[in-house]
Scaffold this motif. Structure first.
Motif, short mmCIF file in Angstrom:
data_model
loop_
_atom_site.label_atom_id
_atom_site.label_comp_id
_atom_site.label_asym_id
_atom_site.label_seq_id
_atom_site.Cartn_x
_atom_site.Cartn_y
_atom_site.Cartn_z
N VAL A 68 0.85 -1.19 0.00
CA VAL A 68 0.00 0.00 0.00
C VAL A 68 0.89 1.23 0.00
O VAL A 68 1.90 1.28 0.70
CB VAL A 68 -0.93 0.02 1.24
CG1 VAL A 68 -1.77 1.29 1.25
CG2 VAL A 68 -1.82 -1.20 1.27
N ASP A 69 0.51 2.24 -0.79
CA ASP A 69 1.24 3.50 -0.80
C ASP A 69 1.13 4.14 0.59
O ASP A 69 0.04 4.17 1.17
CB ASP A 69 0.61 4.44 -1.84
CG ASP A 69 1.45 5.70 -2.06
OD1 ASP A 69 1.76 6.40 -1.07
OD2 ASP A 69 1.75 5.99 -3.22
N PRO A 70 2.25 4.62 1.16
CA PRO A 70 2.19 5.26 2.48
C PRO A 70 1.13 6.35 2.60
O PRO A 70 0.53 6.52 3.67
CB PRO A 70 3.59 5.84 2.65
CG PRO A 70 4.46 4.94 1.84
CD PRO A 70 3.62 4.57 0.64
N LYS A 71 0.88 7.07 1.51
CA LYS A 71 -0.13 8.12 1.53
C LYS A 71 -1.54 7.58 1.73
O LYS A 71 -2.47 8.34 2.04
CB LYS A 71 -0.07 8.94 0.24
CG LYS A 71 1.22 9.74 0.09
CD LYS A 71 1.24 10.50 -1.23
CE LYS A 71 2.56 11.27 -1.38
NZ LYS A 71 2.63 11.97 -2.69
N GLU A 72 -1.69 6.27 1.56
CA GLU A 72 -2.99 5.63 1.74
C GLU A 72 -3.06 4.85 3.04
O GLU A 72 -3.90 3.98 3.22
CB GLU A 72 -3.27 4.69 0.56
CG GLU A 72 -3.35 5.43 -0.78
CD GLU A 72 -3.48 4.50 -1.97
OE1 GLU A 72 -4.19 4.87 -2.92
OE2 GLU A 72 -2.86 3.41 -1.95
N CYS A 73 -2.16 5.21 3.97
CA CYS A 73 -2.10 4.52 5.27
C CYS A 73 -2.40 5.46 6.43
O CYS A 73 -2.06 6.64 6.40
CB CYS A 73 -0.70 3.94 5.49
SG CYS A 73 -0.23 2.64 4.32
N VAL A 74 -3.01 4.90 7.45
CA VAL A 74 -3.24 5.59 8.72
C VAL A 74 -2.34 4.94 9.76
O VAL A 74 -2.36 3.72 9.93
CB VAL A 74 -4.71 5.46 9.17
CG1 VAL A 74 -4.90 6.09 10.55
CG2 VAL A 74 -5.64 6.09 8.15
N GLY A 75 -1.52 5.74 10.43
CA GLY A 75 -0.67 5.23 11.50
C GLY A 75 -1.27 5.59 12.84
O GLY A 75 -1.79 6.70 13.02
N ILE A 76 -1.21 4.67 13.79
CA ILE A 76 -1.79 4.91 15.12
C ILE A 76 -0.72 4.72 16.18
O ILE A 76 -0.11 3.65 16.29
CB ILE A 76 -2.97 3.95 15.38
CG1 ILE A 76 -4.00 4.07 14.24
CG2 ILE A 76 -3.62 4.24 16.73
CD1 ILE A 76 -5.18 3.12 14.37
N GLU A 77 -0.48 5.76 16.97
CA GLU A 77 0.63 5.81 17.92
C GLU A 77 0.23 6.48 19.23
O GLU A 77 -0.71 7.28 19.26
CB GLU A 77 1.79 6.59 17.33
CG GLU A 77 2.80 5.76 16.57
CD GLU A 77 3.80 5.09 17.49
OE1 GLU A 77 3.70 5.27 18.73
OE2 GLU A 77 4.70 4.40 16.98
N ASP A 78 0.99 6.18 20.29
CA ASP A 78 0.74 6.85 21.57
C ASP A 78 1.93 7.70 22.00
O ASP A 78 1.89 8.32 23.06
CB ASP A 78 0.43 5.82 22.67
CG ASP A 78 1.66 5.05 23.10
OD1 ASP A 78 2.45 4.64 22.20
OD2 ASP A 78 1.84 4.84 24.31
N ALA A 79 3.01 7.71 21.20
CA ALA A 79 4.22 8.44 21.57
C ALA A 79 4.55 9.52 20.55
O ALA A 79 4.27 9.38 19.37
CB ALA A 79 5.40 7.48 21.69
N VAL A 80 5.16 10.60 21.03
CA VAL A 80 5.54 11.71 20.16
C VAL A 80 6.48 11.23 19.05
O VAL A 80 6.32 11.61 17.88
CB VAL A 80 6.22 12.83 20.98
CG1 VAL A 80 6.78 13.91 20.05
CG2 VAL A 80 5.23 13.44 21.96
N ALA A 81 7.45 10.38 19.41
CA ALA A 81 8.40 9.87 18.41
C ALA A 81 7.66 9.07 17.33
O ALA A 81 8.02 9.13 16.15
CB ALA A 81 9.45 8.98 19.08
N GLY A 82 6.63 8.36 17.73
CA GLY A 82 5.85 7.58 16.78
C GLY A 82 5.04 8.44 15.84
O GLY A 82 4.95 8.16 14.64
N ILE A 83 4.45 9.52 16.37
CA ILE A 83 3.69 10.45 15.53
C ILE A 83 4.60 11.09 14.49
O ILE A 83 4.25 11.22 13.31
CB ILE A 83 3.02 11.55 16.39
CG1 ILE A 83 1.99 10.92 17.36
CG2 ILE A 83 2.36 12.60 15.50
CD1 ILE A 83 0.83 10.22 16.68
N THR A 84 5.80 11.47 14.91
CA THR A 84 6.79 12.04 13.99
C THR A 84 7.12 11.03 12.89
O THR A 84 7.19 11.39 11.70
CB THR A 84 8.08 12.43 14.73
OG1 THR A 84 7.76 13.40 15.74
CG2 THR A 84 9.11 13.02 13.77
N ALA A 85 7.32 9.77 13.28
CA ALA A 85 7.65 8.73 12.31
C ALA A 85 6.53 8.55 11.29
O ALA A 85 6.79 8.37 10.09
CB ALA A 85 7.92 7.41 13.04
#
Length: 216
Positions: free
Chosen positions: A160-177
């Motif tokens: 899947v193209d990254p632009k078509e993905c939703v990432g779910i995180e609980d940490a600031v470093a993860g949101i940045t990633a």
């Protein structure tokens, strides 16, 4: 959007307490005590970087060779594995099983991008392995979060193209990633902390596909 990619710790299950106890045990072995406030700075970063931060805290960053630091990291993991051996499906965070089922029934691909080298083991103990199409963990990447590699690898594995993905995180470093990977970022936790997330849910129980689709 075609895929949802989850962090493990703090999103699927809360193993943060076990990481804290394991690092605390290692810190005590090294004569470097620390509290929960300092532990917050270790969330979402790799085992190696977490060790470096603890050593810097105690002024001992130059006391160990690279080989000795690797042994310390292994010792921490041994503490951690002993704690997580008791994890069961009762440790899945509220609402996550229902949300995963929603995604699967709606036809989305589901991946995991975890900073933990024990992601496969933990997910298996939770009884959720079949819920994920692919799991990428710290053992298979070179760069740790906030570098986007783990999320990009998950997207690639899911085809899947990254632009078509939703990432779910609980940490600031993860949101940045997630953002560095070019994905839509969903934060779980305090909106005053996860300020860079595109949308924040205070806890997993509030996370639903309906609420997300309104914002994406």
């Amino acid at each position: 959007m075609k895929a949802f990619i989850f962090d493990l710790d703090g999103v699927i299950t809360d193993t943060a307490e076990y990481h804290y106890l394991a690092w605390k045990a290692l810190g005590e072995d090294l004569g470097i005590p620390f509290d929960r406030a300092f532990n917050e700075t270790l969330k979402g970063v790799s085992r190696t970087e977490s060790l470096e931060r603890i050593l810097r805290l105690g002024g001992r960053e130059n006391d160990f060779s690279a080989e000795e630091k690797e042994l310390l990291a292994i010792k921490k993991n041994e503490h951690y594995v002993s704690f997580i051996s008791k994890i069961t499906d009762a440790d899945i965070l509220p609402g996550i099983e229902v949300f995963l089922k929603e995604l699967k029934e709606a036809g989305y691909k589901i991946g995991m991008a975890s900073a933990s080298k024990n992601a496969q083991t933990v997910t298996s103990q939770l009884g959720l392995l079949e819920a994920f199409d692919h799991i990428v963990d710290a053992a298979t990447v070179i760069h740790s979060k906030p570098h986007p590699e783990v999320f990009l690898k998950a997207a690639e594995a899911l085809r899947v193209d990254p632009k078509e993905c939703v990432g779910i995180e609980d940490a600031v470093a993860g949101i940045t990633a997630i953002h560095e990977a070019g994905m839509f970022a969903v934060g779980i936790g305090d909106p005053n902390v996860l300020t860079e997330a595109d949308i924040v849910f205070e806890n997993t129980a509030r996370l639903t596909l309906e609420k997300l689709l309104v914002r994406i």
